[in-house]
Design an enzyme around this catalytic site. Structure first.
Site, mmCIF file in Angstrom:
data_model
loop_
_atom_site.group_PDB
_atom_site.id
_atom_site.type_symbol
_atom_site.label_atom_id
_atom_site.label_comp_id
_atom_site.label_asym_id
_atom_site.label_seq_id
_atom_site.Cartn_x
_atom_site.Cartn_y
_atom_site.Cartn_z
ATOM 1 N N ARG A 208 -6.941 -1.527 4.401
ATOM 2 C CA ARG A 208 -6.561 -0.328 5.151
ATOM 3 C C ARG A 208 -7.742 0.075 6.011
ATOM 4 N NH1 ARG A 208 -2.136 -1.391 4.272
ATOM 5 N NH2 ARG A 208 -0.436 -0.158 3.390
ATOM 6 N N SER B 202 1.035 -9.304 6.515
ATOM 7 C CA SER B 202 2.205 -9.828 5.785
ATOM 8 C C SER B 202 3.259 -10.416 6.718
ATOM 9 C CB SER B 202 2.824 -8.709 4.942
ATOM 10 O OG SER B 202 3.314 -7.674 5.774
ATOM 11 N N GLY C 270 -8.264 -7.993 -6.878
ATOM 12 C CA GLY C 270 -6.885 -7.935 -7.365
ATOM 13 C C GLY C 270 -6.108 -9.136 -6.856
ATOM 14 N N ASP D 126 -7.877 -6.402 10.520
ATOM 15 C CA ASP D 126 -6.426 -6.421 10.747
ATOM 16 C C ASP D 126 -5.866 -5.007 10.671
ATOM 17 O OD1 ASP D 126 -3.861 -7.641 11.134
ATOM 18 O OD2 ASP D 126 -3.467 -7.376 8.987
ATOM 19 N N GLY E 208 0.841 -1.197 0.000
ATOM 20 C CA GLY E 208 0.000 0.000 0.000
ATOM 21 C C GLY E 208 0.875 1.246 0.000
ATOM 22 N N HIS F 50 -2.470 -5.308 12.508
ATOM 23 C CA HIS F 50 -1.880 -5.125 11.173
ATOM 24 C C HIS F 50 -0.721 -6.106 10.930
ATOM 25 C CE1 HIS F 50 -1.312 -1.931 7.779
ATOM 26 N NE2 HIS F 50 -1.030 -3.153 7.343
ATOM 27 N N ILE F 51 -1.064 -7.399 10.910
ATOM 28 C CA ILE F 51 -0.046 -8.441 10.751
ATOM 29 C C ILE F 51 -0.222 -9.242 9.463
ATOM 30 C CG2 ILE F 51 0.459 -8.702 13.215
ATOM 31 C CD1 ILE F 51 -1.469 -11.141 13.215
HETATM 32 C C1 GLV Z 1 0.860 -3.620 4.465
HETATM 33 O O1 GLV Z 1 -0.193 -3.230 4.903
HETATM 34 C C2 GLV Z 1 1.352 -3.245 3.180
HETATM 35 O O2 GLV Z 1 0.786 -2.331 2.549
HETATM 36 O O3 GLV Z 1 2.344 -3.842 2.747
#
Ligand code: GLV
Ligand code: GLV
Length: 326
Positions: A244, A295, A158, A268, A80, A292-293
């Site tokens: 997001r 990845s 996507g 997340d 992002g 926010h995990i």
């Molecule tokens: C994580 O949220 C990213 O955008 O890589």
């Protein structure tokens, strides 16, 4: 004359090795677990040729003006890039790199884990074991909506949206619906079985048992999951967001969860991050929130870090980036 580069956080060492292997870089490394404070960042960007940043740094006109006209590339270790003002970088002919592709699998897997945790109430149920709430086996206790035979709606079909649908297919999902700016070619729809169907948003909201958000945060998508959208979902619907936090109106989501307008949600991503521990959403048993995990697999984070390093070096050399944001 060496090129000045700033890396704004401690990142996997492989990325630092790549940057150091380029003899022409003079590296300033903010080697900390915590984000660089804004005033420190502004001090250190002055005179930079290349900036390696994370999604925690806001890259706006103030920062770009402070950096100066020699800045050639901003490379973010994230897919992002809503934290980077593309109109401002474009105005200054600064290349912007990001990390698509390498985190698709990890993020899709986390999305499925979060969906299952929400639908089967794993966090709540595990809590009952610890707090003495587990009385006996009860036919009607800790039940959630059924995944097998359900309709799953993917908003934003996507890379990640497709990978989520592929992972959910073996659970016996009976229909996949998707919304996207454009209908995808049949060959893409057939990457999922049963084949994904392109529908309008109202149809997706009305017919889906699970709705999962996989859209980038843009002016068009900001706050799009609002009162109106939740009111069109089934009362049994589960809403999942691993994209997001900004795509959701959180006050409206709270109301929808509190009033039973929808059955549950798994997030997340939130606004802000971290979410304050006294936030109303955290008081709800039907809302699972993760920090926010998406990845957060070791090899994924390394692949993101090294791709961002390669984007940085390409930008410094005036070459086209391996993964350019657009
Ligand atoms: C994580 O949220 C990213 O955008 O890589
Ligand atoms: C559950 O444990 C069952 O045996 O049905």
């Amino acid at each position: 004359q060496k090129q000045k580069v700033l890396v704004t956080r401690n990142v996997p060492q492989a990325a630092i090795e790549i940057i150091k292997s380029s003899q022409s870089c003079d590296l300033d490394y903010w080697d900390s677990e915590d984000p660089i404070p804004r005033d420190e960042l502004l001090k250190r960007v002055a005179g930079l040729d290349g900036l390696y940043c994370l999604l925690t740094e806001k890259i706006d006109s103030e920062l770009l003006d402070t950096a100066g006209p020699q800045l050639k590339v901003v490379s973010t270790m994230s897919v992002g890039y809503d934290h980077i003002s593309l109109p401002e970088t474009a105005k200054r002919s600064i290349a912007v790199g990001h990390t698509p592709g390498v985190l698709t699998d990890a993020t899709a897997t986390l999305t499925v884990a979060l969906l299952l945790a929400t639908q089967r109430r794993l966090i709540e149920a595990a809590g009952e074991v610890k707090n003495g709430g587990w009385g006996t086996w009860k036919p009607l206790w800790m039940c959630g909506p059924t995944l097998t035979g359900s309709t799953v709606g993917i908003v934003g079909f996507g890379r990640i949206g497709i990978a989520v649908a592929q992972r959910l297919a073996p659970f016996g999902v009976s229909r996949f619906l998707y919304c996207d700016v454009n209908k995808k070619p049949e060959s893409v729809e057939k990457l999922v079985s049963p084949k994904a169907e392109h529908v309008d948003m109202d149809t997706l909201l009305k017919e889906s048992d699970f709705v999962s958000a996989h859209t980038a945060l843009t002016d068009e998508t900001a706050g799009m999951f609002n009162r109106n959208v939740f009111s069109k979902m089934k009362r049994s619907a589960v809403f999942i967001n691993t994209s997001r936090g900004g795509v959701v109106n959180q006050e409206d989501l709270y109301e929808a969860l509190k009033s039973g307008q929808i059955w549950g949600a798994g997030l997340d991503v939130t606004v802000p991050e971290p979410l304050p521990t006294d936030h109303p959403l955290l008081s709800l048993s039907n809302c699972v929130i993760l920090p926010h995990i998406g990845s957060a697999e070791e090899s994924t984070r390394e692949a993101m870090a090294t791709l961002a390093a390669r984007n940085l070096l390409a930008g410094l050399a005036g070459e086209s980036l391996p993964a350019q944001a657009k």
